[in-house]
Design an enzyme around this catalytic site. Structure first.
Site, PDB file in Angstrom:
ATOM      1  N   SER A  77       0.801  -1.230   0.000  1.00  0.00           N
ATOM      2  CA  SER A  77       0.000   0.000   0.000  1.00  0.00           C
ATOM      3  C   SER A  77       0.830   1.275   0.000  1.00  0.00           C
ATOM      4  CB  SER A  77      -0.940   0.008   1.210  1.00  0.00           C
ATOM      5  OG  SER A  77      -0.204   0.122   2.418  1.00  0.00           O
ATOM      6  N   LYS A 147       1.193   4.503   6.842  1.00  0.00           N
ATOM      7  CA  LYS A 147       0.650   5.359   5.785  1.00  0.00           C
ATOM      8  C   LYS A 147       1.341   6.721   5.849  1.00  0.00           C
ATOM      9  CE  LYS A 147      -2.645   2.253   4.961  1.00  0.00           C
ATOM     10  NZ  LYS A 147      -2.592   1.365   3.772  1.00  0.00           N
TER      11      LYS A 147
END
Length: 255
Positions: A77, A147
């Protein structure tokens, strides 16, 4: 000069300067009543080696708890900034001094509201748990995510169409977004305009079309935002494998 009679009647002549006397101990010598210094006794290897091992484990645990910790990247991701199976080092010290996540930082955080529900993770072995506990192996990260921080408290983040992503009304130039991806996803969850709540951050993956980030959890108890208290720290360097080694600075986008 004096004469001393002997048993044979002869005399034995001795000069006063020739009389033998008991030597006095010098300042650095040991006298007859002074005990000799004891040699320093070394610990037995059966004691010394386990003691060194325990000391090393305690130091590793303290470093992991208060200074820096390794984490394993479990997914793609954050490509191409981070690759699957990369190991990153996370700064855990500055949050102890009140530092909060800033825009553009790559951060590791605890799962804030079951984001990982339904995602199959390989359970670590007992040995991996033990070594991860003391920091000798990267944390398996089964309950952690990584993230990029896009917005902090008070910021307005917006995605319309395929982008660009806007921060407080300003379009962002995002060279870190995965090649071939668009800054915004065109599915319903990828279209939004939100204001970041106090005490939280808004996070997104660099691989925009392969990241289940804040956009896809807007219905949870935090509105898709991550509480600052759940942020473990900022990822500062890719430490392993060696060919992937790199620092993780804040991009000029967020200057």
């Amino acid at each position: 000069m004096r004469q001393e009679p002997t048993e044979s009647g002869a005399t034995d002549v001795a000069d006063a300067g020739d009389v033998a006397t008991e030597p006095r101990p010098g300042p650095g010598s040991a006298g007859p009543d002074t005990p000799r210094r004891q040699k320093r006794r070394r610990l037995s290897p059966w004691v010394e080696y386990p003691l060194l091992a325990v000391t090393a484990l305690v130091l590793a645990f303290l470093i992991k708890t208060f200074l820096v910790q390794a984490f394993l990247i479990p997914s793609g991701s954050m490509q191409n900034t981070l690759q699957l199976e990369d190991r990153v080092l996370v700064d855990k010290l500055t949050p102890w001094f009140g530092s909060e996540p800033e825009r553009g930082e790559v951060v590791v955080f605890r799962d804030p509201a079951d984001w990982l529900a339904g995602h199959e993770t390989k359970p670590p072995t007992t040995l991996q748990k033990a070594l991860g506990f003391v920091g000798l192996m990267p944390a398996a990260g089964e309950q952690h995510l990584i993230k990029r921080v896009i917005g902090v408290a008070g910021d307005t983040v917006e995605c319309q169409g395929s982008g660009p992503l806007k921060l407080n009304g300003r379009p962002l130039d995002e060279p870190y977004v995965y090649a071939g991806n668009t800054p915004c996803s065109t599915d319903p969850e990828g279209q939004f305009k939100i204001t970041v709540s106090p005490g939280t951050v808004w996070v997104m993956g660099d691989h925009r079309q392969a990241s289940q980030d804040s956009r896809y959890h807007r219905n949870d108890s935090h509105g898709g935002m991550v509480p600052v208290d759940d942020v473990v720290g900022r990822a500062i360097v890719v430490a392993w494998p060696v060919p992937h080694w790199s620092t993780l600075p804040v991009p000029p986008t967020f200057d």
